[in-house]
Design a protein around this motif. Structure first.
Motif, PDB file in Angstrom:
ATOM      1  N   ARG A 263       0.825  -1.214   0.000  1.00  0.00           N
ATOM      2  CA  ARG A 263       0.000   0.000   0.000  1.00  0.00           C
ATOM      3  C   ARG A 263       0.856   1.260   0.000  1.00  0.00           C
ATOM      4  N   SER A 264       2.043   1.176   0.590  1.00  0.00           N
ATOM      5  CA  SER A 264       2.918   2.346   0.660  1.00  0.00           C
ATOM      6  C   SER A 264       3.752   2.526  -0.597  1.00  0.00           C
ATOM      7  N   GLY A 265       3.610   1.605  -1.536  1.00  0.00           N
ATOM      8  CA  GLY A 265       4.344   1.737  -2.796  1.00  0.00           C
ATOM      9  C   GLY A 265       5.830   1.458  -2.672  1.00  0.00           C
ATOM     10  N   ILE A 266       6.223   0.652  -1.686  1.00  0.00           N
ATOM     11  CA  ILE A 266       7.641   0.347  -1.463  1.00  0.00           C
ATOM     12  C   ILE A 266       7.984  -0.937  -2.198  1.00  0.00           C
ATOM     13  N   GLN A 267       8.982  -0.852  -3.055  1.00  0.00           N
ATOM     14  CA  GLN A 267       9.428  -2.027  -3.792  1.00  0.00           C
ATOM     15  C   GLN A 267      10.348  -2.859  -2.896  1.00  0.00           C
ATOM     16  N   VAL A 268      10.028  -4.133  -2.731  1.00  0.00           N
ATOM     17  CA  VAL A 268      10.789  -5.029  -1.867  1.00  0.00           C
ATOM     18  C   VAL A 268      11.618  -5.963  -2.740  1.00  0.00           C
ATOM     19  N   MET A 269      12.893  -6.083  -2.412  1.00  0.00           N
ATOM     20  CA  MET A 269      13.780  -6.948  -3.180  1.00  0.00           C
ATOM     21  C   MET A 269      13.552  -8.408  -2.795  1.00  0.00           C
ATOM     22  N   PRO A 270      13.299  -9.295  -3.755  1.00  0.00           N
ATOM     23  CA  PRO A 270      13.216 -10.727  -3.425  1.00  0.00           C
ATOM     24  C   PRO A 270      14.546 -11.200  -2.839  1.00  0.00           C
ATOM     25  N   TRP A 271      14.458 -12.067  -1.832  1.00  0.00           N
ATOM     26  CA  TRP A 271      15.678 -12.473  -1.135  1.00  0.00           C
ATOM     27  C   TRP A 271      15.683 -13.983  -0.940  1.00  0.00           C
ATOM     28  N   PRO A 272      16.761 -14.671  -1.309  1.00  0.00           N
ATOM     29  CA  PRO A 272      16.816 -16.129  -1.112  1.00  0.00           C
ATOM     30  C   PRO A 272      16.950 -16.477   0.364  1.00  0.00           C
ATOM     31  N   ALA A 273      16.366 -17.597   0.757  1.00  0.00           N
ATOM     32  CA  ALA A 273      16.402 -18.020   2.153  1.00  0.00           C
ATOM     33  C   ALA A 273      17.813 -18.424   2.559  1.00  0.00           C
ATOM     34  N   LEU A 274      18.086 -18.278   3.859  1.00  0.00           N
ATOM     35  CA  LEU A 274      19.365 -18.696   4.451  1.00  0.00           C
ATOM     36  C   LEU A 274      20.548 -18.073   3.734  1.00  0.00           C
ATOM     37  N   SER A 275      20.500 -16.756   3.571  1.00  0.00           N
ATOM     38  CA  SER A 275      21.573 -16.061   2.851  1.00  0.00           C
ATOM     39  C   SER A 275      22.059 -14.836   3.618  1.00  0.00           C
ATOM     40  N   PRO A 276      22.455 -15.004   4.890  1.00  0.00           N
ATOM     41  CA  PRO A 276      22.983 -13.840   5.615  1.00  0.00           C
ATOM     42  C   PRO A 276      24.302 -13.351   5.045  1.00  0.00           C
ATOM     43  N   ASP A 277      25.075 -14.241   4.391  1.00  0.00           N
ATOM     44  CA  ASP A 277      26.357 -13.823   3.841  1.00  0.00           C
ATOM     45  C   ASP A 277      26.191 -12.864   2.668  1.00  0.00           C
ATOM     46  N   MET A 278      25.004 -12.798   2.088  1.00  0.00           N
ATOM     47  CA  MET A 278      24.777 -11.902   0.963  1.00  0.00           C
ATOM     48  C   MET A 278      24.267 -10.534   1.396  1.00  0.00           C
ATOM     49  N   ASN A 279      23.988 -10.381   2.682  1.00  0.00           N
ATOM     50  CA  ASN A 279      23.476  -9.111   3.202  1.00  0.00           C
ATOM     51  C   ASN A 279      24.627  -8.330   3.833  1.00  0.00           C
ATOM     52  N   PRO A 280      25.005  -7.184   3.291  1.00  0.00           N
ATOM     53  CA  PRO A 280      26.171  -6.461   3.822  1.00  0.00           C
ATOM     54  C   PRO A 280      25.975  -5.931   5.235  1.00  0.00           C
ATOM     55  N   ILE A 281      24.736  -5.856   5.723  1.00  0.00           N
ATOM     56  CA  ILE A 281      24.540  -5.321   7.071  1.00  0.00           C
ATOM     57  C   ILE A 281      25.073  -6.290   8.126  1.00  0.00           C
ATOM     58  N   GLU A 282      25.278  -7.552   7.768  1.00  0.00           N
ATOM     59  CA  GLU A 282      25.837  -8.496   8.735  1.00  0.00           C
ATOM     60  C   GLU A 282      27.216  -8.040   9.191  1.00  0.00           C
ATOM     61  N   GLN A 283      28.019  -7.504   8.276  1.00  0.00           N
ATOM     62  CA  GLN A 283      29.327  -6.980   8.666  1.00  0.00           C
ATOM     63  C   GLN A 283      29.190  -5.676   9.451  1.00  0.00           C
ATOM     64  N   PHE A 284      28.089  -4.961   9.235  1.00  0.00           N
ATOM     65  CA  PHE A 284      27.844  -3.759  10.031  1.00  0.00           C
ATOM     66  C   PHE A 284      27.588  -4.133  11.486  1.00  0.00           C
ATOM     67  N   TRP A 285      26.877  -5.255  11.715  1.00  0.00           N
ATOM     68  CA  TRP A 285      26.690  -5.734  13.087  1.00  0.00           C
ATOM     69  C   TRP A 285      28.030  -6.111  13.709  1.00  0.00           C
ATOM     70  N   ASP A 286      28.932  -6.676  12.918  1.00  0.00           N
ATOM     71  CA  ASP A 286      30.257  -7.013  13.439  1.00  0.00           C
ATOM     72  C   ASP A 286      31.006  -5.762  13.880  1.00  0.00           C
ATOM     73  N   LEU A 287      30.876  -4.698  13.097  1.00  0.00           N
ATOM     74  CA  LEU A 287      31.516  -3.439  13.486  1.00  0.00           C
ATOM     75  C   LEU A 287      30.933  -2.909  14.790  1.00  0.00           C
ATOM     76  N   LEU A 288      29.626  -3.057  14.950  1.00  0.00           N
ATOM     77  CA  LEU A 288      28.985  -2.608  16.185  1.00  0.00           C
ATOM     78  C   LEU A 288      29.472  -3.439  17.371  1.00  0.00           C
ATOM     79  N   GLN A 289      29.587  -4.763  17.188  1.00  0.00           N
ATOM     80  CA  GLN A 289      30.074  -5.612  18.271  1.00  0.00           C
ATOM     81  C   GLN A 289      31.519  -5.283  18.632  1.00  0.00           C
ATOM     82  N   THR A 290      32.315  -4.932  17.632  1.00  0.00           N
ATOM     83  CA  THR A 290      33.696  -4.540  17.914  1.00  0.00           C
ATOM     84  C   THR A 290      33.745  -3.297  18.784  1.00  0.00           C
TER      85      THR A 290
END
Length: 345
Positions: A263-290
């Protein structure tokens, strides 16, 4: 008497060639005269003052056994050297030692390393990952710069780091000052949501009202109330040509969530299951933990952890998100090279 060094041997030969007697050279270097005679004899025969190669301790394995040790570990990479050692009878008519098996493996280029950890990928998962990577491989940086990558992550007060080491004396392993005490489940924790894009960082959003038991985690309603309405919808009102990415967690794929985004007109990117390695924000969480690991003293309450997370978030370099977004082409290529399998990301 101490052995002559290489430099002293060369000097001794030089003195002999200059006309000094072996007795005089031995007195100069404070060694026995027989040492000088043997050195001169070696130099005349070999033309060198270096020691001859020694046979060393006899090997307890034959070349055929060396090949067997190597092939058994290539076929079973998680097999231990001790297991192999117990099955190999050496030339001394006894099982070889674990150290011997390890040396044979290292000589052939195998190293004993900690295995990487990743999700269980079925054939269907691998095919979906490969298909997605092939479909996005030709995206240039301009297209990736219009994608907002998001995810949730949990941060605990007790962070178990298996790489921590302690300097201690023998017999003090269980001394109080040598033991790292950790809560079995990490202790009190916070669930965070964040998003990154080119020159964009949203968050951190700390979910409120969570607790133990079913229905007290991140639900679709909490996701919409605490993330989509106050943060995502307002962002896409100002950046209408962007694409929103989130994974296939249940709050993200719920019918109510999908209807709101549609309804908000936001285009959502299809994403394959079990693919955290393809999401760059995972390394952003590592930076936060550091950054959290550098907080002194360590947080002991949820309030302290909340304050530490917000402070650590501000210390992450602003250009980090751009670097991570630019890695998307390499991530797609890595998935293709792995035929949909695990990658270094």
């Amino acid at each position: 008497m101490p052995r002559l060094t290489s430099a002293e041997r060369e000097r001794a030969i030089g003195r002999l060639e200059a006309g000094d007697t072996p007795e005089a050279v031995a007195a100069t270097f404070q060694c026995h005269i027989s040492t000088i005679y043997r050195l001169l004899q070696r130099f005349v025969i070999t033309g060198s003052t270096a020691d001859a190669e020694r046979s060393g301790r006899p090997r307890v394995t034959t070349p055929r056994q060396d090949r067997h040790i190597f092939r058994s570990h290539v076929a079973h990479l998680f097999r231990t050297a001790a297991e192999t050692a117990r099955t190999v009878i050496g030339t001394h008519q006894a099982p070889i030692s674990r150290q011997t098996a390890s040396r044979r493996l290292r000589f052939r280029g195998l190293r004993n390393c900690r295995p990487a950890r990743g999700p269980v990928l079925t054939v269907r998962h691998r095919q979906a990952r490969l298909h997605w990577a092939q479909g996005h491989l030709n995206w240039n940086n301009v297209r990736w710069q219009n994608v907002l990558f998001s995810d949730e992550s949990r941060f605990c007060i007790d962070h178990a780091d298996g790489r921590v080491r302690v300097w201690r004396r023998s017999g003090y392993r269980y001394a109080d000052n040598c033991v790292v005490e950790n809560n079995a489940w990490g202790g009190p924790s916070l669930m965070l949501w964040g998003a990154i894009g080119h020159n964009q960082v949203l968050g951190p959003v700390i979910f409120q009202g969570l607790g133990p038991g079913p229905g007290n985690g991140v639900t679709a309603q909490r996701y919409m109330d605490q993330v989509l309405h106050p943060h995502v919808l307002s962002f896409f009102q100002a950046h209408g040509n962007w694409v929103f990415q989130h994974d296939n967690a249940r709050p993200h794929t719920a019918r109510a969530t999908q209807d709101l985004l549609h309804r908000s007109g936001i285009q959502v990117m299809p994403w394959p299951a079990l693919s955290p390695d393809m999401n760059p924000i995972e390394q952003f969480w590592d930076l936060l933990q550091t950054q959290l690991n550098r907080v002194v003293p360590r947080p002991t309450t949820v309030t302290d952890l909340d304050r530490a997370v917000r402070q650590a978030w501000t210390k992450i370099p602003r250009h980090a998100s751009n670097t991570l977004v630019r890695s998307m082409h390499r991530r797609c290529q890595a998935v293709i090279d792995a035929n949909g399998g695990h990658t270094r990301y």
